[in-house]
Design an enzyme around this catalytic site. Structure first.
Site, PDB file in Angstrom:
ATOM      1  N   GLU A   1       0.826  -1.221   0.000  1.00 56.11           N
ATOM      2  CA  GLU A   1       0.000   0.000   0.000  1.00 56.11           C
ATOM      3  C   GLU A   1       0.852   1.260   0.000  1.00 56.11           C
ATOM      4  O   GLU A   1       0.525   2.236  -0.676  1.00 56.11           O
ATOM      5  CB  GLU A   1      -0.934   0.019   1.216  1.00 56.11           C
ATOM      6  CG  GLU A   1      -2.160  -0.850   1.068  1.00 56.11           C
ATOM      7  CD  GLU A   1      -1.902  -2.296   1.398  1.00 56.11           C
ATOM      8  OE1 GLU A   1      -0.783  -2.613   1.871  1.00 56.11           O
ATOM      9  OE2 GLU A   1      -2.792  -3.135   1.195  1.00 56.11           O
TER      10      GLU A   1
ATOM     11  N   HIS B   1      -9.795  -4.531  11.316  1.00 59.48           N
ATOM     12  CA  HIS B   1     -10.467  -4.306  10.030  1.00 59.48           C
ATOM     13  C   HIS B   1     -11.711  -3.432  10.178  1.00 59.48           C
ATOM     14  O   HIS B   1     -12.377  -3.154   9.189  1.00 59.48           O
ATOM     15  CB  HIS B   1     -10.880  -5.628   9.386  1.00 59.48           C
ATOM     16  CG  HIS B   1      -9.736  -6.387   8.771  1.00 59.48           C
ATOM     17  ND1 HIS B   1      -8.696  -6.869   9.507  1.00 59.48           N
ATOM     18  CD2 HIS B   1      -9.480  -6.739   7.491  1.00 59.48           C
ATOM     19  CE1 HIS B   1      -7.852  -7.507   8.710  1.00 59.48           C
ATOM     20  NE2 HIS B   1      -8.294  -7.434   7.481  1.00 59.48           N
TER      21      HIS B   1
END
Lengths: 450, 328
Positions: free
Chosen positions: A183, A252
């Site tokens: 990322e 998450h």
């Protein structure tokens, strides 16, 4: 003893799926681990294995059946003890078991919603948020060769949540690029490509993973236009799901709206309705600035009744949408929080309280004017979001309302937020941590002195 | 694009003199910058490029119009070498409206799209994926332009650098990675550390070469080979340029970690500018008088840039909120 084979859940949020194919037929012998069926959801296709040896008894759900609910019995497995004998298939399938316990319905995922604000005479179809996002990407990619997609599994796998379905086939590897799990670097690469004039759309499999790239998002993408005295532009879209619940635990499940909304140089969008998902994403791609586009996994599969939107449907960034008009209290939300807000407005209506529901749609720029004008009519305001309470978007709205409509207020502005803790895993704890429409109803009653 | 068109001119004498001029401009400019910093005219962090001039000068001599470049916060020399005017860079350092970025960026954050110079990045290592992204844009458009991506040996330890190596190699991006190995990261020398800078890139399948960064002609020669590879569409290439920073990491760093005799000896023996000067005279490419004329000319350019910058207006506070967003 025959045992039932139940429709499996392939992901934390799967509620139903298609039984695409049986690999075995009634009477076939199976071993534990043998692939017996193929299951499809709108996100994924997976093969399903037997967990115990035996012979397949009656198939209860035929190949090709759509919308098979999770935990529905789909076949019967006869145990090893019955092996070796000619299997007499039961005349009738066993009685249907009581419905399996289901997680408490999260408003965001239930039912088809009719979108307000469209000409009543226009014929309507249904559009899911997933389809809306894909349509926006496809249309903008057709319109402008500089629009490219970068992300994990966006190409051949068609996206972890199938948002990019069909795009690799149509546009090829030059436009739809699978990135490794990097990322930090692929965000930086997108920033550099945007400096040089491309319009990259970066997909994060989860916005939680964008934290790896926070420096590139804030220091490189957001600040460079200013630092360069207006010389450098960074037309970039950073999109992906965030969300609460789904039993995924703390790492998450987080709402990043207030974090990103704090950064000058970024624009921040969090759509709820399908038409807004499409129109805002198209606007974000055309915008010359970096846009953080926060989606909700819980909304992807949700259908909205809308007219044919066409390719010209672009929703300007920074404008709120009055979803429902009302007179007693203004409820302000965005993204998945809108589902709680709308459900609460229904409940309040039954109690004789008329709630106006405003979908902010964009968090930066923030359409405070629409909120303040509404509060001047209702004199009461409740904000709703999934995120944490400290530095919440709702608290900023409360401050704006205090500044802009102090003399009209009849009660303090209340912010309904997620609880001030990392999301727990256990179902009881998770349910206790999530925002519910009941929380919104309670806050609305309080500001209305009910 | 390089200052005074160093390289690609065809005349080897002119090319060599252009390298001399370009390096000398950076040296004198940075000396002046140090003076003005000492006078309190330049704020914040300020990182000088003195000693490393041959790196960017030699590589800019290999650049074509259309090529991109991006670097770290130690960016004054790169801006000059890319062709940004000394007045615009000095005005930026002094926080003037006439600065290359209207005084909004300062020493560490300089950008000039007209020169395809994309910073000037204050976060160590952040420019590395950005450089690969510039290359991605060129690959997308099917040009043979490339991106020069400069970073230090300290930045090479950043995780995003390894990530970028992998992606640049997989996507065959036309990027030339340049590690300016000045053998010191921030305030500490690298002794006792095993940088293995080349091995890391090689492990990702990127061809690599080390070169003496105190010899501008060697840098240019290595650069030509590397650029040929990248421009031909063969993917990324990495040069480790071994250089020497004379000053501390920034103006705030007294560089006491150096051995006392190190810097004067380096200057005497290996300084890239005096070395090239010796070579020019030995090869009879120019006379002592010619070079003195160049020295005077550069001094005047730098003095004029400083005077212009000092006299220039500071930004009007009324413009504070400009440029947060680009207009559609």
């Amino acid at each position: 003893m025959p045992t039932e084979i139940l429709m499996p859940a392939l992901s934390p949020t799967m509620e139903e799926g298609r039984l695409a194919r049986w690999y075995v037929k009634e009477g076939d012998r199976v071993d534990a681990g043998d692939v017996i069926a193929e299951i499809e959801t709108d996100k994924a296709t997976l093969e399903f294995e037997a967990v115990a040896p035996g012979r397949l008894g009656p198939i209860l759900v035929p190949e090709g059946a759509e919308a098979v609910k999770v935990n529905t019995p789909i076949a019967v497995l006869l145990s090893a003890a019955e092996d070796g004998t000619e299997i007499a298939l039961p005349e009738t399938p066993p009685a249907a078991p009581p419905p399996a316990p289901r997680p408490a319905a999260r408003g965001a995922r239930s039912g088809t919603l009719r979108e307000p604000g469209w000409d009543a005479d226009l014929p309507r179809g249904t559009l899911t948020v997933r389809e809306a996002l894909r349509d926006a990407l496809a249309e903008e990619m057709r319109r402008d060769d500089d629009v490219v997609l970068i992300g994990e599994e966006v190409a051949e796998y068609q996206g972890a949540y199938k948002i990019t379905q069909g795009l690799f086939d149509e546009f090829g590897a030059r436009r739809v690029m699978d990135a490794p799990i990097t990322e930090h670097a692929f965000t930086g690469i997108a920033v550099g490509a945007a400096f040089a004039g491309l319009r990259p759309v970066v997909e994060y499999m989860s916005f939680a993973f964008a934290m790896q790239a926070m420096d590139q998002i804030v220091n490189s993408a957001a600040k460079t236009h200013y630092m360069s005295g207006g010389a450098v532009t960074c037309p970039l879209v950073l999109r992906g799901p965030q969300g609460m619940g789904g039993r995924v635990g703390a790492q998450h499940a987080q709402c990043f709206a207030s974090w990103f909304a704090q950064v000058p140089g970024l624009k921040v969008v969090a759509p709820f309705a399908a038409s807004d998902a499409k129109g805002l994403l198209k606007a974000a791609i055309r915008d010359p600035n970096p846009v953080v586009f926060l989606e909700s996994e819980a909304l992807y599969g949700r259908a909205f009744e809308v007219p044919d939107l066409g390719e010209d449907h672009v929703v300007p960034l920074g404008r709120a949408r009055v979803w429902r008009e009302g007179t007693d209290v203004t409820i302000v939300s965005f993204g998945a929080g809108m589902a709680h807000a709308l459900a609460a407005a229904d409940t309040l209506a039954e109690e004789g309280l008329s709630a106006e529901v405003i979908d902010l749609r964009s968090l930066r720029p923030l359409d405070t004017g629409t909120v303040i004008e509404s509060v001047k009519r209702t004199s009461r305001c409740v904000t709703v979001e999934d995120g944490w309470p400290v530095g919440a978007v709702g608290d900023h709205i409360a401050a704006e309302v205090m500044r802009g409509a102090f003399d009209w207020l009849d009660a303090p502005v209340l912010s309904v937020t997620g609880r001030d803790l990392p999301m727990p895993y256990a179902e009881t704890l998770e349910q206790a941590a999530l925002v519910t429409s009941g929380d919104v109803v309670a806050a609305a009653r309080r500001v209305c002195n009910r | 694009m390089a200052a005074e068109g160093a390289g690609a001119m065809g005349d080897p004498v002119e090319e060599t003199l252009a390298l001399y001029r370009a390096m000398l401009l950076i040296r004198r400019f940075e000396e002046k910058t140090g003076q003005l910093y000492g006078m309190g005219l330049i704020g914040g962090f300020c990182h000088l490029y003195i000693g490393q001039e041959a790196v960017v000068t030699g590589l800019e001599a290999c650049a074509h119009p259309g090529d991109h470049r991006v670097t770290s916060y130690r960016c004054h020399g790169h801006a000059l070498a890319a062709g940004v005017s000394p007045e615009a860079v000095m005005s930026e350092l002094l926080g003037r409206e006439s600065g290359v970025n209207r005084g909004r960026g300062g020493s560490m954050h300089m950008f000039s799209p007209a020169h395809r110079f994309w910073g000037g990045h204050g976060i160590v290592g952040a420019q590395v994926p950005i450089g690969a992204g510039l290359a991605l844009a060129e690959k997308h458009r099917g040009t043979n332009n490339i991106a020069f991506c400069y970073f230090g040996d300290g930045a090479a330890d950043q995780g995003q650098v390894a990530e970028t190596y992998a992606m640049a190699r997989n996507w065959q991006l036309p990027v030339l990675f340049v590690i300016e190995n000045n053998a010191q990261f921030a305030g500490a020398p690298v002794r006792g550390r095993a940088p293995a800078l080349l091995e890391r890139a090689r492990a990702h399948g990127i061809p690599v070469q080390a070169v003496d960064g105190m010899d501008v002609r060697a840098v240019r020669a290595a650069g030509e080979d590397a650029v040929l590879h990248v421009r031909a569409g063969k993917g990324p290439y990495l040069l480790e340029v071994k250089t020497h920073r004379y000053r501390g990491h920034s103006m705030a760093d007294p560089a006491k970690y150096r051995r006392a005799a190190e810097t004067p000896r380096q200057r005497e023996d290996r300084d890239p500018i005096t070395s090239l000067r010796r070579q020019i005279l030995a090869e009879d490419l120019a006379s002592e008088d010619d070079l003195k004329a160049v020295d005077r000319e550069i001094k005047e350019i730098v003095s004029a840039a400083a005077e212009t910058a000092r006299a220039a207006a500071e930004p009007d506070p009324a413009t504070l909120s400009q440029h947060v967003y680009a207009e559609a």
